[in-house]
Design an enzyme around this catalytic site. Structure first.
Site, PDB file in Angstrom:
ATOM      1  N   ILE A  43       0.908  -1.658   0.038  1.00  0.00           N
ATOM      2  CA  ILE A  43      -0.331  -0.066  -0.475  1.00  0.00           C
ATOM      3  C   ILE A  43       0.691   1.195   0.428  1.00  0.00           C
ATOM      4  CG2 ILE A  43      -2.161   1.645   1.121  1.00  0.00           C
ATOM      5  CD1 ILE A  43      -2.617  -1.229   2.569  1.00  0.00           C
ATOM      6  N   GLU A  44       1.213   1.327  -1.037  1.00  0.00           N
ATOM      7  CA  GLU A  44       2.160   2.862  -1.512  1.00  0.00           C
ATOM      8  C   GLU A  44       0.946   4.038  -0.639  1.00  0.00           C
ATOM      9  OE1 GLU A  44       3.671   2.791  -4.579  1.00  0.00           O
ATOM     10  OE2 GLU A  44       4.856   0.863  -4.818  1.00  0.00           O
ATOM     11  N   CYS A  53       4.372  -2.632   2.852  1.00  0.00           N
ATOM     12  CA  CYS A  53       5.008  -3.432   1.868  1.00  0.00           C
ATOM     13  C   CYS A  53       3.665  -4.959   2.461  1.00  0.00           C
ATOM     14  CB  CYS A  53       6.193  -4.409   2.542  1.00  0.00           C
ATOM     15  SG  CYS A  53       7.780  -3.505   1.402  1.00  0.00           S
ATOM     16  N   GLU A  55       4.504  -7.612   2.807  1.00  0.00           N
ATOM     17  CA  GLU A  55       4.459  -9.003   3.516  1.00  0.00           C
ATOM     18  C   GLU A  55       3.982  -8.056   5.460  1.00  0.00           C
ATOM     19  OE1 GLU A  55       6.632  -7.864   1.546  1.00  0.00           O
ATOM     20  OE2 GLU A  55       8.370  -9.121   0.666  1.00  0.00           O
ATOM     21  N   CYS A  90      11.903  -6.924   2.098  1.00  0.00           N
ATOM     22  CA  CYS A  90      13.086  -5.671   2.434  1.00  0.00           C
ATOM     23  C   CYS A  90      13.429  -6.312   3.926  1.00  0.00           C
ATOM     24  CB  CYS A  90      11.852  -4.666   2.320  1.00  0.00           C
ATOM     25  SG  CYS A  90      11.080  -3.810   3.713  1.00  0.00           S
ATOM     26  N   CYS A  93      11.004  -5.193   6.647  1.00  0.00           N
ATOM     27  CA  CYS A  93       9.810  -6.695   6.715  1.00  0.00           C
ATOM     28  C   CYS A  93      10.688  -8.154   7.506  1.00  0.00           C
ATOM     29  CB  CYS A  93       9.103  -6.754   5.943  1.00  0.00           C
ATOM     30  SG  CYS A  93       8.190  -5.923   4.855  1.00  0.00           S
TER      31      CYS A  93
HETATM   32  N1  THU Z   1       7.676  -3.739  -1.616  1.00  0.00           N
HETATM   33  C1  THU Z   1       6.886  -4.908  -0.959  1.00  0.00           C
HETATM   34  O1  THU Z   1       5.431  -4.621  -0.977  1.00  0.00           O
HETATM   35  N2  THU Z   1       7.651  -6.008  -0.819  1.00  0.00           N
HETATM   36  C2  THU Z   1       8.734  -6.403  -0.720  1.00  0.00           C
HETATM   37  O2  THU Z   1       9.737  -7.333  -0.196  1.00  0.00           O
HETATM   38  C3  THU Z   1       9.926  -4.768  -1.316  1.00  0.00           C
HETATM   39  C4  THU Z   1       9.330  -4.230  -2.164  1.00  0.00           C
HETATM   40  C5  THU Z   1       7.263  -2.996  -1.870  1.00  0.00           C
HETATM   41  C6  THU Z   1       7.227  -1.492  -1.361  1.00  0.00           C
HETATM   42  C7  THU Z   1       6.799  -1.351  -2.752  1.00  0.00           C
HETATM   43  O3  THU Z   1       5.311  -0.724  -2.445  1.00  0.00           O
HETATM   44  C8  THU Z   1       7.543  -1.989  -3.797  1.00  0.00           C
HETATM   45  O4  THU Z   1       7.161  -3.024  -3.099  1.00  0.00           O
HETATM   46  C9  THU Z   1       8.308  -1.172  -4.427  1.00  0.00           C
HETATM   47  O5  THU Z   1       8.914  -0.738  -3.725  1.00  0.00           O
END
Ligand code: THU
Length: 133
Positions: A43-44, A53, A55, A90, A93
């Protein structure tokens, strides 16, 4: 619950991803020790830094419903309609995983579950609640 079933649930969760800024959509499916699955997507936010993220979305849904014992998580990501990129969790997470999971917690990635890690492999020598005990 097989690894492939968990991956399929992550793919379904990915359909809800809100990623208008990066265009990179991620889905996660978190298996708890009772066999229940908690899904999440990324969710950005326009401020970027408030992005969550997939996760952590899954973890926070579970923990906020009182669940703290977990076995595995499947993660899929990519820019297309179907997940097409390897998406390993990441650092933030991984730290959340270290808060709630044992070192043998399994992390399943790749389009066909071909990449599997333990938390110990992805975050060795972590700082965790054990350090504050
Ligand atoms: N992102 C995740 O949701 N999980 C990950 O393991 C790596 C990155 C998302 C964060 C952001 O919304 C997009 O991917 C690009 O980084």
């Amino acid at each position: 619950m097989t690894e492939h079933e968990l991956l399929e649930m992550a793919k379904t969760a990915r359909k809800s991803a809100y990623a208008p800024y990066s265009g990179f959509k991620v889905g996660a499916a978190l298996l708890d020790q009772q066999g229940r699955v908690w899904t999440g997507c990324n969710i950005e936010c326009a401020t970027y830094g408030a992005t969550n993220c997939a996760e952590r979305t899954a973890f926070f849904k579970a923990v906020s419903d009182g669940v703290r014992d977990f076995a595995a998580i499947a993660v899929v990501g990519g820019r297309g309609d179907e997940p097409d990129a390897v998406c390993t969790p990441c650092g933030i997470c991984r730290q959340v995983m270290a808060e709630f999971c044992e070192p043998d917690f399994r992390i399943i990635c790749g389009e066909d579950a071909e990449l599997q890690y333990t938390l110990e492999e992805l975050l060795p020598k972590s700082f965790s609640p054990k350090n504050l005990a």
